[in-house]
Motif scaffolding. Structure first.
Motif: not given
Ligand SMILES: NC(=O)c1ccc[n+]([C@@H]2O[C@H](COP(=O)([O-])OP(=O)(O)OC[C@H]3O[C@@H](n4cnc5c(N)ncnc54)[C@H](OP(=O)(O)O)[C@@H]3O)[C@@H](O)[C@H]2O)c1
Length: 230
Positions: A180-184, A218-220, A224-225
């Motif tokens: 949960p919370g991780v964005r690949a 975190r990449i801004t 990509v959500q």
């Protein structure tokens, strides 16, 4: 899909953290260790914590890998090449190896804020060189702190996946997003693992500077959500 994930070096903080998150998400996880009894004790401890006894087991590293569709490498760089040579005959053809190893100088007695030079360019590229043809290699999870994986709270971190294999990218992405919370995110070719591994040393420096244990990334600016592959 029913699959088995083996975590080599799974008795350490990163391996235990990933095992706990994936077992909670319904995955079958085998914790690997150089010592079968240690692996079984770690699996039993984690089963009590996450209450998923049928999904967690422990085995000596080669035995763990032999039954696995996905193998995650979570061991110190000092043992990386030696262990991979030992595991080579046990790895299934078609298996996906996700390497989280960072070649920190600390693994050979140096500083945790520095990395070692690796002939192949990165630990993950060393893995690609040492496994048999037909084994697919991805690099991921280098920038995710074990501390942040404790418990079941959402994790505030991107996981960048670097690989030359589309299926390995798909599986590594899916497993990262089971946390949960991780964005690949798609980090391109396996050779970009060189960058991922260096960033970990920087994050460790930030842990020291800011007196924390779980600095992440975190990449801004990306459209990509949720899923890197959409
Ligand atoms: N900790 C983190 O927050 C974090 C985050 C991202 C990436 N990483 C990277 O992920 C890897 C694992 O991190 P960790 O902190 O969990 O490591 P660790 O605790 O130092 O080691 C993990 C496990 O590897 C096994 N091991 C130790 N030395 C070995 C050797 N020479 N050969 C084979 N196996 C050995 C041990 O298990 P047995 O004694 O049971 O075999 C140990 O419990 C490292 O490369 C690290 O840089 C760590």
């Amino acid at each position: 899909m029913s699959r088995t994930i083996a975590i080599v070096g799974g008795t350490g903080p990163l391996g235990m953290g990933l095992a706990s998150r994936w077992a909670r998400a319904g995955e079958n996880v085998v914790i690997g260790s150089r010592d079968a009894a240690r692996a079984q004790a770690a699996a039993a401890e984690l089963s009590r914590e996450v209450n998923r006894p049928s999904q967690l087991s422990g085995a000596e590293n080669s035995a763990a890998v032999a039954s696995a569709d996905v193998v995650v490498l979570a061991l110190p760089f000092a043992g990386h090449a030696t262990l991979l040579k030992q595991l080579k005959p046990a790895l299934r053809s078609g298996a996906i190896v996700i390497d989280a190893t960072v070649p920190l100088a600390a693994s050979v007695g140096g500083r945790a804020t520095r990395t070692l030079g690796v002939w192949q360019g990165s630990a993950a590229e060393e893995t690609a060189e040492l496994v048999s043809e037909g084994v697919r290699v991805a690099a991921a999870f280098q920038n995710l702190s074990a501390e942040s994986l404790q418990g079941d709270a959402p994790v505030d971190c991107d996981v960048i996946v670097c690989t030359d294999d589309a299926h390995a990218r798909e599986v590594a992405t899916e497993l990262a997003e089971k946390i949960p919370g991780v964005r690949a995110l798609n980090g391109g070719a396996l050779e970009n693992a060189r960058v991922l591994e260096q960033i970990t040393a920087l994050l460790i420096t930030m842990n020291v500077k800011y007196h924390v244990h779980a600095a992440g990334l975190r990449i801004t600016g990306l459209p990509v959500q949720e899923h890197a592959l959409k």
